[in-house]
Structure formats: C-alpha cells, structure tokens
Write a protein that holds these residues in place. Structure first.
Motif, PDB file in Angstrom:
ATOM      1  N   ASP A  28       0.366  -1.307  -0.483  1.00  0.00           N
ATOM      2  CA  ASP A  28       0.433  -0.173  -0.118  1.00  0.00           C
ATOM      3  C   ASP A  28       0.910   1.452  -0.027  1.00  0.00           C
ATOM      4  OD1 ASP A  28      -2.656  -1.583  -0.222  1.00  0.00           O
ATOM      5  OD2 ASP A  28      -2.838  -1.229   2.002  1.00  0.00           O
ATOM      6  N   ARG A  29       1.774   1.173   0.821  1.00  0.00           N
ATOM      7  CA  ARG A  29       2.951   2.291   0.767  1.00  0.00           C
ATOM      8  C   ARG A  29       3.706   2.593  -0.391  1.00  0.00           C
ATOM      9  NH1 ARG A  29       3.843   0.325   5.417  1.00  0.00           N
ATOM     10  NH2 ARG A  29       6.393  -0.516   4.911  1.00  0.00           N
ATOM     11  N   MET A  30       3.669   1.579  -1.631  1.00  0.00           N
ATOM     12  CA  MET A  30       4.775   1.672  -2.127  1.00  0.00           C
ATOM     13  C   MET A  30       3.842   2.544  -3.397  1.00  0.00           C
ATOM     14  SD  MET A  30       5.531  -2.121  -3.405  1.00  0.00           S
ATOM     15  CE  MET A  30       6.590  -2.147  -5.001  1.00  0.00           C
ATOM     16  N   PRO A  31       5.083   4.044  -3.999  1.00  0.00           N
ATOM     17  CA  PRO A  31       4.534   5.053  -5.049  1.00  0.00           C
ATOM     18  C   PRO A  31       4.532   4.603  -5.533  1.00  0.00           C
ATOM     19  CG  PRO A  31       6.136   5.252  -4.394  1.00  0.00           C
ATOM     20  CD  PRO A  31       6.302   4.182  -3.533  1.00  0.00           C
ATOM     21  N   PRO A  32       3.487   5.532  -6.925  1.00  0.00           N
ATOM     22  CA  PRO A  32       3.514   5.224  -8.752  1.00  0.00           C
ATOM     23  C   PRO A  32       5.170   5.895  -9.090  1.00  0.00           C
ATOM     24  CG  PRO A  32       1.586   6.903  -7.388  1.00  0.00           C
ATOM     25  CD  PRO A  32       2.709   5.779  -6.389  1.00  0.00           C
ATOM     26  N   PHE A  33       5.571   5.817  -9.994  1.00  0.00           N
ATOM     27  CA  PHE A  33       6.625   6.013 -10.526  1.00  0.00           C
ATOM     28  C   PHE A  33       6.218   7.978 -10.410  1.00  0.00           C
ATOM     29  CE2 PHE A  33       9.157   7.783 -14.957  1.00  0.00           C
ATOM     30  CZ  PHE A  33      10.231   7.703 -14.140  1.00  0.00           C
ATOM     31  N   ASP A  34       7.064   8.782 -10.790  1.00  0.00           N
ATOM     32  CA  ASP A  34       7.024  10.275 -11.775  1.00  0.00           C
ATOM     33  C   ASP A  34       8.545  10.250 -11.793  1.00  0.00           C
ATOM     34  OD1 ASP A  34       7.022  12.689 -12.215  1.00  0.00           O
ATOM     35  OD2 ASP A  34       5.385  13.388  -9.621  1.00  0.00           O
ATOM     36  N   PRO A  35       8.650  10.719 -13.393  1.00  0.00           N
ATOM     37  CA  PRO A  35       9.386  11.188 -13.511  1.00  0.00           C
ATOM     38  C   PRO A  35      10.497  12.265 -13.352  1.00  0.00           C
ATOM     39  CG  PRO A  35       8.091  11.134 -15.240  1.00  0.00           C
ATOM     40  CD  PRO A  35       7.696  10.219 -14.035  1.00  0.00           C
ATOM     41  N   ALA A  36      10.194  13.235 -12.985  1.00  0.00           N
ATOM     42  CA  ALA A  36       9.902  14.492 -12.106  1.00  0.00           C
ATOM     43  C   ALA A  36      10.965  13.900 -10.878  1.00  0.00           C
ATOM     44  CB  ALA A  36       9.455  15.431 -12.169  1.00  0.00           C
ATOM     45  N   LEU A  37       9.588  13.313  -9.748  1.00  0.00           N
ATOM     46  CA  LEU A  37      10.212  13.172  -8.542  1.00  0.00           C
ATOM     47  C   LEU A  37      11.209  11.996  -7.682  1.00  0.00           C
ATOM     48  CD1 LEU A  37       6.929  14.987  -7.685  1.00  0.00           C
ATOM     49  CD2 LEU A  37       9.346  16.088  -7.895  1.00  0.00           C
ATOM     50  N   THR A  38      10.434  10.601  -8.639  1.00  0.00           N
ATOM     51  CA  THR A  38      10.718   9.486  -8.108  1.00  0.00           C
ATOM     52  C   THR A  38      12.296   9.701  -8.038  1.00  0.00           C
ATOM     53  OG1 THR A  38       8.835   8.472  -8.492  1.00  0.00           O
ATOM     54  CG2 THR A  38      10.944   7.269  -7.879  1.00  0.00           C
ATOM     55  N   PRO A  39      12.855   8.852  -6.843  1.00  0.00           N
ATOM     56  CA  PRO A  39      14.373   8.892  -6.470  1.00  0.00           C
ATOM     57  C   PRO A  39      14.177   7.806  -6.711  1.00  0.00           C
ATOM     58  CG  PRO A  39      13.115   8.571  -4.274  1.00  0.00           C
ATOM     59  CD  PRO A  39      11.899   9.050  -5.275  1.00  0.00           C
ATOM     60  N   ALA A  40      16.116   7.583  -7.212  1.00  0.00           N
ATOM     61  CA  ALA A  40      17.149   6.093  -7.476  1.00  0.00           C
ATOM     62  C   ALA A  40      17.620   5.635  -6.700  1.00  0.00           C
ATOM     63  CB  ALA A  40      16.824   5.902  -9.212  1.00  0.00           C
ATOM     64  N   PRO A  41      17.534   5.457  -5.626  1.00  0.00           N
ATOM     65  CA  PRO A  41      18.219   5.404  -4.784  1.00  0.00           C
ATOM     66  C   PRO A  41      19.294   3.922  -4.713  1.00  0.00           C
ATOM     67  CG  PRO A  41      16.540   4.766  -3.689  1.00  0.00           C
ATOM     68  CD  PRO A  41      15.744   5.640  -4.842  1.00  0.00           C
ATOM     69  N   THR A  42      18.935   3.416  -5.050  1.00  0.00           N
ATOM     70  CA  THR A  42      19.610   2.031  -5.327  1.00  0.00           C
ATOM     71  C   THR A  42      20.529   2.189  -6.429  1.00  0.00           C
ATOM     72  OG1 THR A  42      18.179   0.845  -6.974  1.00  0.00           O
ATOM     73  CG2 THR A  42      17.821   0.443  -4.753  1.00  0.00           C
ATOM     74  N   MET A  43      20.648   3.112  -7.343  1.00  0.00           N
ATOM     75  CA  MET A  43      21.611   3.996  -8.315  1.00  0.00           C
ATOM     76  C   MET A  43      22.773   4.397  -7.763  1.00  0.00           C
ATOM     77  SD  MET A  43      20.511   2.109 -11.124  1.00  0.00           S
ATOM     78  CE  MET A  43      20.118   0.583 -10.214  1.00  0.00           C
ATOM     79  N   GLY A  44      22.968   4.720  -7.063  1.00  0.00           N
ATOM     80  CA  GLY A  44      23.965   5.738  -5.977  1.00  0.00           C
ATOM     81  C   GLY A  44      24.141   7.119  -5.924  1.00  0.00           C
ATOM     82  N   ILE A  45      24.693   7.796  -5.048  1.00  0.00           N
ATOM     83  CA  ILE A  45      24.183   9.113  -5.162  1.00  0.00           C
ATOM     84  C   ILE A  45      24.588   9.992  -6.614  1.00  0.00           C
ATOM     85  CG2 ILE A  45      27.134   9.144  -4.271  1.00  0.00           C
ATOM     86  CD1 ILE A  45      23.709  11.010  -4.067  1.00  0.00           C
ATOM     87  N   LEU A  46      25.906   9.209  -7.142  1.00  0.00           N
ATOM     88  CA  LEU A  46      26.459   9.931  -8.884  1.00  0.00           C
ATOM     89  C   LEU A  46      24.975   9.729  -9.715  1.00  0.00           C
ATOM     90  CD1 LEU A  46      28.000  11.436  -9.629  1.00  0.00           C
ATOM     91  CD2 LEU A  46      29.141   9.428 -11.755  1.00  0.00           C
ATOM     92  N   ALA A  47      24.794   9.273  -9.300  1.00  0.00           N
ATOM     93  CA  ALA A  47      22.823   8.720 -10.453  1.00  0.00           C
ATOM     94  C   ALA A  47      22.223   9.579 -10.255  1.00  0.00           C
ATOM     95  CB  ALA A  47      22.445   7.393 -10.591  1.00  0.00           C
ATOM     96  N   GLU A  48      21.674   9.863  -8.411  1.00  0.00           N
ATOM     97  CA  GLU A  48      20.936  10.191  -7.976  1.00  0.00           C
ATOM     98  C   GLU A  48      21.296  12.834  -8.104  1.00  0.00           C
ATOM     99  OE1 GLU A  48      17.300  10.696  -5.542  1.00  0.00           O
ATOM    100  OE2 GLU A  48      17.370   9.937  -7.555  1.00  0.00           O
TER     101      GLU A  48
END
Length: 281
Positions: free
Chosen positions: A107-127
C-alpha cells in the motif's frame, strides 16, 4: 602482506581529489570531449572529492562534465525497483514479513513520477545527476535514465513503458550514437549496456513484470510483458570482453581512488550478442 603498500593504498583512499585532477584523469583515460558517456559509479571507491565534505558526488559530476566539454552528454541509469513486486528488491524487502506487513508495504509503494521519484539503489552520483538543473529523464516506470547535455533529449525520448532496455529504450539510442561507457569503481556486473544484447539474441525468453504507476492521477498496478533480464553472468561476460582485445579495447586507469574502465557501448553490445547464446542455455 606488504605493510608499505597497504599504507599507501589507505593514504590514497583518504586523499581529497580535486575536480581538476579528476577531470584530467578522465580525459587521460579517453573520455571524449563532445561525446556521449554513460556512467556507472561508486563514490565510495572514488573517495573524497572536492572542497566540500559530503558533496563529493557534485564534484565528480562537474569533473565528468568538464571532461565531456559543453558539447558532451552524460547519461546515468535511474532505475526504480522500489515500486515493483516482481523485482529482486521487493523479494528482499518482504522476506520474513507476515501477510499484514506485506499488504502494508504494498500500500505504501508509490507510483513512478519521472520528475520526483528517486533512484536510491543506483548510487549517489546517479541521484546527483538526476537532480541537476537541466537533467532530463526517460519515462519508463522501472528502468528510466537521466541525461545532461545537448543530446539529452534524444537519449531519453521514446522510452516505451513496456520496453525496459531494448530497441525502444535509451540503450538503443546510445548504441546508435556510438557512446562510451565508464565503469567508475564498479565491475562489469553493473554494465547495463549488456542488457541491450539480451534483446538482440534470437528468441529471447520473456516474462511478466508488474509495478505501480499513476494513470490520470490514479494509483494503480500495471502488468506488462518484456524480455526476461538477467545480469547474473555479466561479471564473466565482462571479463571475457576485456580479455578479447577486439573489436575495441577496454581502457583502464585511476580516477580518484577508483579503478575505472572505459569502452565503446557498441563494442560491448556486439560482443555480448555473440557471447550470450554460447554461454546460456
């Protein structure tokens, strides 16, 4: 163990690397001014960078853009397995949880928003790249890419939502644009370029995927079919690619405290397209 060598390695890891030094190392490695470069990076491997503690990823980003020059374009993966229940990330997250806890997590899993959704598993440089002024992001709810530079719009355009990493994804655009790939302190197991080859082998296996999206502002689960992606043998594939010496070399050298590898996107994909059928049943 050679104590002197270990001490020297520790000193290198703790040294603060300047943006000028990093940009010079990237250029010496072969990063092309005016080119297109996809980067996978480990900031921990690179070590401290720039004048401000805790903001090393910003310094590395500026160094990359300096090496690429104003006509160059930087690309990073900004994948989001956090909103899917068919991802390894989800399976790890629910391990040991009871039915009520699993339901609450879903229920907590948010929908994807290309403008806002972070990508924490990709590393800090990607973020850091994703959040940089002028960055553009492709629209796939699971395997988006962010790009900075004059060719960013061309790289991220037309990423079809039912095509993770195939012909209707930024990977195919990078192949056509003769991009380079930089593995900065990470191994070939992180080499996203190899996934394009999975689409280009005869009769690739396919499977269902599912994730949370927003349609007309309404949160919903979406199911789609795509190629069954598998990076479990990418380390072995990369080792053979590096040892092959053809069609193009894999250049290796220091960038900060990290060992970096640089190669042509097209060379990696073409090698993998021949390697995969011979090594997978």
């Amino acid at each position: 163990m050679n104590t002197q060598h270990t001490t020297a390695q520790s000193a290198l890891r703790s040294a603060v690397h300047t943006e000028g030094q990093l940009a010079g190392q990237l250029s010496a490695l072969g990063v092309e001014a005016g080119g297109v470069l996809m980067v996978h990076a480990s900031m921990r491997s690179v070590g401290p960078a720039g004048p401000e503690p805790g903001r090393g990823s910003e310094s590395v980003l500026r160094a990359l853009r300096t090496a690429l020059g104003p006509a160059g374009t930087l690309v990073v993966p900004t994948f989001t397995p956090e909103n899917s229940d068919t991802s390894p990330y989800y399976r790890d997250a629910i391990r040991g949880l009871g039915p009520e806890a699993v339901a609450a997590l879903r229920d907590r899993m948010p929908p994807f928003d290309p403008a806002l959704t972070p990508a924490p598993t990709m590393g800090i440089l990607a973020e850091t790249t994703r959040r940089a002024p002028g960055a553009l992001r492709s629209g796939h709810p699971q395997t988006s890419f962010a790009a900075l530079g004059p060719e960013a719009g061309k790289v991220v355009a037309g990423h079809r939502p039912d095509c993770h990493l195939g012909e209707d994804s930024p990977l195919a655009r990078l192949y056509d644009m003769r991009a380079q790939v930089l593995l900065l302190g990470v191994g070939f197991d992180r080499c996203t370029a190899f996934h394009l080859a999975e689409y280009r082998v005869p009769g690739p296996p396919r499977r269902d995927y599912r994730c949370v999206v927003a349609h007309d502002g309404v949160r919903r689960w979406w199911r789609y079919e795509d190629v069954d992606l598998d990076d479990g043998d990418f380390a072995a594939l990369g080792a053979d690619f590096a040892d092959s010496g053809a069609p193009g070399p894999v250049r290796s050298g220091p960038v900060g405290s990290a060992t970096a590898r640089l190669f042509r996107f097209r060379d990696a994909v073409d090698f993998a397209r021949n390697w995969l059928p011979a090594h997978r049943s």
